[in-house]
Each structure stands twice: as C-alpha cells, then as structure tokens.
Design a protein around this motif. Structure first.
Motif, PDB file in Angstrom:
ATOM      1  N   ASN A 122       0.829  -1.208   0.000  1.00 63.69           N
ATOM      2  CA  ASN A 122       0.000   0.000   0.000  1.00 63.69           C
ATOM      3  C   ASN A 122       0.864   1.259   0.000  1.00 63.69           C
ATOM      4  O   ASN A 122       0.392   2.352   0.328  1.00 63.69           O
ATOM      5  N   GLU A 123       2.128   1.113  -0.375  1.00 65.22           N
ATOM      6  CA  GLU A 123       3.031   2.266  -0.396  1.00 65.22           C
ATOM      7  C   GLU A 123       2.582   3.255  -1.456  1.00 65.22           C
ATOM      8  O   GLU A 123       2.405   2.910  -2.620  1.00 65.22           O
ATOM      9  N   CYS A 124       2.403   4.497  -1.051  1.00 66.63           N
ATOM     10  CA  CYS A 124       1.911   5.535  -1.964  1.00 66.63           C
ATOM     11  C   CYS A 124       2.431   6.893  -1.515  1.00 66.63           C
ATOM     12  O   CYS A 124       2.874   7.057  -0.377  1.00 66.63           O
ATOM     13  N   ASN A 125       2.361   7.845  -2.425  1.00 71.30           N
ATOM     14  CA  ASN A 125       2.824   9.198  -2.107  1.00 71.30           C
ATOM     15  C   ASN A 125       1.675  10.200  -2.051  1.00 71.30           C
ATOM     16  O   ASN A 125       1.891  11.386  -1.811  1.00 71.30           O
ATOM     17  N   LEU A 126       0.440   9.722  -2.276  1.00 72.53           N
ATOM     18  CA  LEU A 126      -0.712  10.624  -2.281  1.00 72.53           C
ATOM     19  C   LEU A 126      -1.745  10.203  -1.239  1.00 72.53           C
ATOM     20  O   LEU A 126      -1.700   9.097  -0.702  1.00 72.53           O
ATOM     21  N   GLN A 127      -2.685  11.131  -0.991  1.00 70.84           N
ATOM     22  CA  GLN A 127      -3.810  10.876  -0.090  1.00 70.84           C
ATOM     23  C   GLN A 127      -5.095  11.298  -0.805  1.00 70.84           C
ATOM     24  O   GLN A 127      -5.695  12.323  -0.491  1.00 70.84           O
ATOM     25  N   CYS A 128      -5.508  10.527  -1.780  1.00 69.82           N
ATOM     26  CA  CYS A 128      -6.671  10.861  -2.600  1.00 69.82           C
ATOM     27  C   CYS A 128      -7.948  10.782  -1.765  1.00 69.82           C
ATOM     28  O   CYS A 128      -8.077   9.916  -0.891  1.00 69.82           O
ATOM     29  N   VAL A 129      -8.895  11.675  -2.042  1.00 62.48           N
ATOM     30  CA  VAL A 129     -10.103  11.772  -1.216  1.00 62.48           C
ATOM     31  C   VAL A 129     -10.921  10.490  -1.240  1.00 62.48           C
ATOM     32  O   VAL A 129     -11.609  10.166  -0.265  1.00 62.48           O
ATOM     33  N   LEU A 135      -4.896   1.109   0.722  1.00 57.47           N
ATOM     34  CA  LEU A 135      -4.257   1.387  -0.558  1.00 57.47           C
ATOM     35  C   LEU A 135      -3.286   2.560  -0.504  1.00 57.47           C
ATOM     36  O   LEU A 135      -2.681   2.901  -1.516  1.00 57.47           O
ATOM     37  N   SER A 136      -3.141   3.167   0.648  1.00 60.25           N
ATOM     38  CA  SER A 136      -2.182   4.276   0.789  1.00 60.25           C
ATOM     39  C   SER A 136      -1.668   4.339   2.219  1.00 60.25           C
ATOM     40  O   SER A 136      -2.420   4.687   3.142  1.00 60.25           O
ATOM     41  N   LYS A 141      -0.980   6.729   7.860  1.00 59.72           N
ATOM     42  CA  LYS A 141      -0.154   7.504   8.793  1.00 59.72           C
ATOM     43  C   LYS A 141      -0.877   8.774   9.233  1.00 59.72           C
ATOM     44  O   LYS A 141      -0.873   9.129  10.420  1.00 59.72           O
ATOM     45  N   ASN A 142      -1.509   9.447   8.281  1.00 52.32           N
ATOM     46  CA  ASN A 142      -2.195  10.692   8.587  1.00 52.32           C
ATOM     47  C   ASN A 142      -3.392  10.453   9.502  1.00 52.32           C
ATOM     48  O   ASN A 142      -3.633  11.189  10.460  1.00 52.32           O
ATOM     49  N   MET A 143      -4.157   9.400   9.210  1.00 51.71           N
ATOM     50  CA  MET A 143      -5.326   9.086  10.035  1.00 51.71           C
ATOM     51  C   MET A 143      -4.910   8.647  11.434  1.00 51.71           C
ATOM     52  O   MET A 143      -5.583   8.959  12.428  1.00 51.71           O
ATOM     53  N   GLU A 162      -3.809   1.192  12.137  1.00 45.28           N
ATOM     54  CA  GLU A 162      -2.478   0.793  12.597  1.00 45.28           C
ATOM     55  C   GLU A 162      -1.914  -0.367  11.772  1.00 45.28           C
ATOM     56  O   GLU A 162      -0.701  -0.460  11.566  1.00 45.28           O
ATOM     57  N   GLN A 163      -2.779  -1.257  11.285  1.00 42.73           N
ATOM     58  CA  GLN A 163      -2.287  -2.410  10.534  1.00 42.73           C
ATOM     59  C   GLN A 163      -1.850  -2.036   9.113  1.00 42.73           C
ATOM     60  O   GLN A 163      -1.250  -2.850   8.422  1.00 42.73           O
ATOM     61  N   TYR A 164      -2.137  -0.794   8.704  1.00 42.77           N
ATOM     62  CA  TYR A 164      -1.778  -0.374   7.342  1.00 42.77           C
ATOM     63  C   TYR A 164      -0.620   0.628   7.317  1.00 42.77           C
ATOM     64  O   TYR A 164      -0.328   1.214   6.279  1.00 42.77           O
TER      65      TYR A 164
END
Length: 408
Positions: A122-129, A135-136, A141-143, A162-164
C-alpha cells in the motif's frame, strides 16, 4: 440495437488472472467483493493452493453454470444494469482466445495464471479523497495521527489504520518469487497501487525480469498516479517488454486535481504526462491513457479535463467511484450535472470520432441518474470526512466546493 453479449453470465478473470490485494488476499478481480473465507490469503497459504482452493473453485463453478455470483460481482452487475461496459465484459474481450477456451471447456482447477494483477504493497505518495488506508500508507499515517486528537470521527475510525502503517506488505517477496518461477508461462503483468512507482517490490521485480531476459514476451500494464514516474527508468526497462500500457489516474486538472489527489502539483504532473506521451510516440510498444474515476468532487472539473485530453490527443477510459457512498456522483443535483454535461457533450463526441474515447455511455449515466438522498448516517460520515480533510490540508473543502454545502 445493442449487440448480444457472446459470453453472457461468464467471466474469464478468475480462470486466468490472479489478483491479490495489498493485504495478501486473493480476489476474483480488483472490483470484486472479498469472499468471507480463510483460504484466500497467500500470507497464510501456499499461493498455488489459494489459486485452486475451495473458494476459487466455487467462483469458477458459478461462471461455468452461467450464474454471476452476486455477492462477489456486485459492481459489474450494477454497471451492466446501467448500460455501462463492465470489467467482466472488458476482461472477456481483451482475453478473447482464453475466454473462448474456458467458456467451452468448463473446469474449476486451472494452471498457474498467465496474467498477474499486483498490489504489492500500500506504499503511496498521495492521499486521494476517495482512497483508503489499505491502498495508501500515507493515508494510514495521517489518520493514525488524527485519531489521537479526534476519538469520535466515524470516517477515520472506520478502519484499524495501525495495521496499514507499514509501507511494504508481508508477501511481496513470495509473490515475486512465484511470478519469476512461472515467468515463461506469464503473458501479462498488471500493476496497481498504492503507487507502483514508489514500491520497491514492483520496480525490483521488473528489473529482475528484464535482467533475466524474460520480458520480450510479456505485456505490462501499470496504473499510476503519474506523479513520480522517472522517464529514464521507463526508457531503460519498460521499452524491453512486448507491450506496455500506462494508465494514468487523472480525474481533473488544476485546483480540482490538487484537492482530489492531494498533494499533487498540477503544473509538474502536466509536464510528466506530456513527456510520457512523447515517449509513447518514440516507442511503439508503449501506450499512455488517462483513467478518470468519475465522482462528485471531480464533476465540475470535467470541462477543463476534457479540454486537456482533446488538446493533447490522449485516450481516456472513464470508470465510476462506488465507495465511499457520500462521494458518488449521483448525490449531486441532476440539473447541476446536466449543465456540466451540456458543456462537454460536443467535445466528448469529437473524442469518440478521434478514437480517444470508446463511447459516451458514462456521460449518459451522469446526465440521467436520479439524485440520491444521503441517509442521516451518510451525512454524518460526510461531515466527518470534511472535518478530517480541513484539519489535515491547507485548502478548506468549501473554498473549493461551495456549491456542495446544501448536501449537509
């Protein structure tokens, strides 16, 4: 008159294409609901045993009996009901030879798949709405940080974030080894995210295939947000494959794009897309398409998006957002959608004429679907989404979407 479906109530995908989620769970396809069974995890089971396990044998049997499993294939069923080409129809058409074989030769136990669909982490560089922590890892991390401040937000507490948090899955190495072991039999690899171009597992797999001299018979499909693509890497590795299809997840341009697919930078991304288009002209094995996901927050950006598509002659393949429910396009007023469609109808028709768009069925659905009414629970959920976005982004939601305040 609509052509009759030559493979009615049949889908070749679970016979020939292995799809595994970022959590290591095998599914019938990327749109399919996750079966509630234990034998779909490649973390806990041998990959080959999952591929021909009880769950997948049952799914194949359903299609052999010409019964689309409703609990698994809800999205395709809904799309076809609306007259929109479904993933089932798409997969059958794109693998016609294999579809013909399995349609006329029913079986539930099949060889190792010739097609792999990868979500290696689920490694990603964006936080799509419209995205989620599975998937990110950036969203996770932000949540996680936000949840320490707000204990009652139904949107951010929907998942056990936490599991993601880890950026790499537990199974990417095993999956890569399985693909390499079957590489001579492999015809196609499809990579989705997360974001494939920030996944170490994906890039190292591609490099290993090329270094082994096993890439020339393989078609490669990559769905990417386009923001971190390195043109030099593409020139060095992707040009070695039989065919390469780069599908860029682009829903809008300008400030709408930057909000929906936060924190994209439109001027930088625009240049990358144009550069990729130039590479595709230079290398005949590479194709670049745009793949917008139609939903409530990019509707008003469609006129400028279609203008960009037309100006740069890039083919588009629209799909529709199914979840989260508050972001479905049909939550908006029908007149609002009619006005947007009227602005782009002529340009959409010209895209079809120029072979940059297959049909306008998706536009007709936007233009005709009755407005849906959000339930009290959905309204609360939507409010919590906005609270989360406003607390974690510099741009406030209603400064971009003042016309949507009536929904609350």
């Amino acid at each position: 008159m609509k052509d009759k479906d030559p493979y009615e109530n049949f889908c070749v995908h679970p016979f020939v294409k292995m799809f595994v989620s970022t959590q290591g769970q095998m599914r019938a396809c990327c749109y399919a609901q996750r079966p509630l069974s234990k034998d779909i995890s490649i973390v806990d089971n041998e990959i080959q045993n999952v591929w021909n396990g009880e769950t997948f044998q049952q799914i194949r049997k359903s299609f052999n009996d010409r019964k689309v499993p409703e609990d698994v294939c809800r999205i395709c069923i809904e799309n076809e009901r609306q007259g929109i080409p479904s993933q089932r129809q798409y997969e059958n058409a794109r693998s016609k030879e294999l579809t013909d074989f399995y349609y006329h030769n029913p079986t539930t136990v099949v060889p190792s798949p010739p097609i792999f669909s990868l979500r290696m982490s689920n490694e990603c560089n964006l936080q799509c709405v419209m995205c989620r922590p599975q998937l990110s890892n950036q969203i996770a991390k932000n949540m996680s940080l936000y949840n320490k401040k707000d204990k009652d937000n139904s949107y951010t507490h929907e998942w056990n974030v936490e599991q993601y948090l880890t950026s790499e899955s537990n199974y990417s190495d095993d999956f890569s080894h399985f693909i390499i072991d079957n590489i001579d039999h492999t015809k196609e690899i499809c990579a989705v995210g997360g974001e494939p171009f920030v996944m170490k597992g994906f890039q190292s797999l591609i490099e290993e295939i090329v270094d082994l001299g096993k890439s020339s018979h393989i078609a490669l499909t990559v769905t990417t947000n386009g923001t971190v693509i390195k043109e030099s890497w593409i020139e060095k590795y992707l040009t070695k494959f039989k065919k390469v299809f780069l599908g860029i997840s682009l829903d809008a341009t300008g400030d709408i794009l930057e909000y929906v697919r936060y924190p994209s930078n439109w001027p930088v991304l625009e240049k990358k897309i144009i550069n990729l288009k130039s590479i595709s002209k230079k290398h005949s094995n590479i194709t670049v398409n745009l793949e917008p996901t139609i939903q409530m927050l990019n509707l008003k950006g469609l006129p400028l998006f279609i203008e960009f598509v037309k100006k740069n002659s890039i083919k588009i393949n629209p799909t529709f957002l199914d979840t989260p429910t508050p972001l479905h396009f049909a939550n908006t007023d029908l007149q609002y959608r009619n006005e947007i469609v009227s602005q782009i109808q002529d340009d959409v028709n010209s895209l079809i004429d120029d072979d940059l768009l297959d049909d306008a069925g998706w536009l007709n659905w936007i233009n005709s679907e009755p407005q849906r009414k959000l339930s009290p629970r959905d309204i609360t959920y939507f409010k919590h989404m906005i609270q989360y976005f406003d607390a974690t982004r510099t741009t406030k939601f209603f400064s971009v979407y003042p016309e949507l305040e009536y929904l609350l």
